[in-house]
Design a protein around this motif. Structure first.
Motif, short mmCIF file in Angstrom:
data_model
loop_
_atom_site.label_atom_id
_atom_site.label_comp_id
_atom_site.label_asym_id
_atom_site.label_seq_id
_atom_site.Cartn_x
_atom_site.Cartn_y
_atom_site.Cartn_z
N GLY A 68 0.82 -1.20 0.00
CA GLY A 68 0.00 0.00 0.00
C GLY A 68 0.86 1.25 0.00
N PHE A 69 0.24 2.38 -0.35
CA PHE A 69 1.00 3.63 -0.47
C PHE A 69 1.64 4.03 0.86
N ALA A 70 0.91 3.91 1.95
CA ALA A 70 1.44 4.32 3.25
C ALA A 70 2.65 3.48 3.64
N GLU A 71 2.58 2.18 3.37
CA GLU A 71 3.70 1.30 3.71
C GLU A 71 4.90 1.61 2.81
N LEU A 72 4.64 1.88 1.54
CA LEU A 72 5.72 2.22 0.62
C LEU A 72 6.40 3.52 1.04
N GLN A 73 5.61 4.46 1.52
CA GLN A 73 6.19 5.72 2.01
C GLN A 73 7.04 5.47 3.25
N ARG A 74 6.56 4.58 4.13
CA ARG A 74 7.33 4.27 5.34
C ARG A 74 8.66 3.63 4.99
N ARG A 75 8.65 2.72 4.03
CA ARG A 75 9.87 2.00 3.66
C ARG A 75 10.88 2.90 2.94
N THR A 76 10.38 3.82 2.14
CA THR A 76 11.29 4.65 1.34
C THR A 76 11.69 5.93 2.05
N THR A 127 6.18 13.52 -3.52
CA THR A 127 7.20 12.96 -4.39
C THR A 127 6.89 11.51 -4.73
N LEU A 128 6.52 10.75 -3.72
CA LEU A 128 6.23 9.33 -3.93
C LEU A 128 5.00 9.17 -4.81
N HIS A 129 4.00 9.99 -4.61
CA HIS A 129 2.78 9.90 -5.43
C HIS A 129 3.10 10.17 -6.89
N ARG A 130 3.91 11.19 -7.13
CA ARG A 130 4.28 11.52 -8.52
C ARG A 130 5.10 10.41 -9.16
N LEU A 131 6.10 9.91 -8.43
CA LEU A 131 6.99 8.90 -9.00
C LEU A 131 6.27 7.57 -9.23
N THR A 132 5.44 7.15 -8.30
CA THR A 132 4.74 5.88 -8.50
C THR A 132 3.80 5.97 -9.69
N GLY A 133 3.17 7.14 -9.86
CA GLY A 133 2.32 7.31 -11.03
C GLY A 133 3.10 7.20 -12.33
N GLU A 134 4.27 7.83 -12.36
CA GLU A 134 5.10 7.75 -13.56
C GLU A 134 5.64 6.34 -13.77
#
Length: 244
Positions: free
Chosen positions: A22-30, A36-43
């Motif tokens: 999930g997005f929240a977990e990915l943000q925690r890990r990175t 920034t994460l929202h933009r990059l994951t979309g790309e």
């Protein structure tokens, strides 16, 4: 950090055990900022590096296809697969092929039947070199700086019987350098035993290693050492012939 560095950070956040993040977990890990994460994951989804299913991110099939084009792994897997299959038919236990990255073994192939043991190994997964037979085979025939890096820090304990004594591990590696075989006795996980052997290049450096693992209740690694060592040697000969 550069954009490429951030993309790499996102990709490295996935483990072999993940079934979507999930997005929240990915943000925690990175540790990346939300925007920034929202933009990059979309790309990355648009570029087919990630898939997004039901709000969770997955490494994409396109990324897998790109990985399989890596010349070293592709050639290694193509050459090794028949010998791994032969080992499986001989033992009917879980057969591994791995390569070293830093102080870890990365599993690049795994063959196991319906009754395979619940080993901690996963395709694309990593384990410390000192805690597995396949890792010890890679470490015993690694350049001296690699050994120095492993012994420069405490040896991580993965299970009650993991070798955390530097002196004991050195003795095991010295013995492996003489015999060409390594063993694991419930060191990566309780109930798992294993025998491994290195795939050596012309300079006797391990370019890969193979192993057979099974439950301690039925598998006797010492009985299969000769077969594992022979398979590793045949893989090495075939790789050298193909390279030449």
């Amino acid at each position: 950090m550069s954009v490429v560095g951030k993309v790499s950070l996102i990709l490295d956040a996935f483990t072999a055990e993940d079934r979507g993040i999930g997005f929240a977990e990915l943000q925690r890990r990175t540790g990346l900022a939300k925007a920034t994460l929202h933009r990059l994951t979309g790309e990355m989804v648009d570029a087919r590096l990630l898939d997004r299913v039901d709000g969770r991110y997955h490494l994409s099939g396109h990324l897998f296809a790109l990985g399989m084009r890596a010349s070293v792994e592709r050639s290694l897997i193509e050459v090794a697969t028949p010998f791994l299959e032969d080992l499986y038919e001989r033992t009917h236990e879980t057969v591994h092929l791995g390569r070293r990255e830093g102080t870890e073994v990365v599993y690049v192939a795994k063959i196991g039947g319906h009754r395979q043991a619940r080993a901690p190994s996963r395709l694309g997964g990593r384990l410390p070199l000192h805690a597995t037979a396949i890792g010890k085979a890679l470490l015993a025939f690694a350049p001296d700086p690699v050994r120095a890096e492993v012994f420069a820090k405490p040896l991580e304990r993965l299970a009650p019987r993991t070798v955390t004594s530097a002196a004991l591990l050195r003795r095991q590696l010295d013995e492996a350098a003489e015999t060409g075989l390594t063993y694991e006795a419930e060191e990566s996980a309780v109930g798992i035993v294993c025998v491994g052997a290195p795939v050596l290049d012309a300079d006797d450096v391990a370019v890969a290693a193979i192993s057979v693992a099974g439950p301690s209740t039925r598998f006797q690694p010492q009985k299969h050492g000769a077969a594992v060592k022979a398979a590793a040697a045949e893989i090495a000969i075939t790789l050298a012939r193909r390279s030449a």
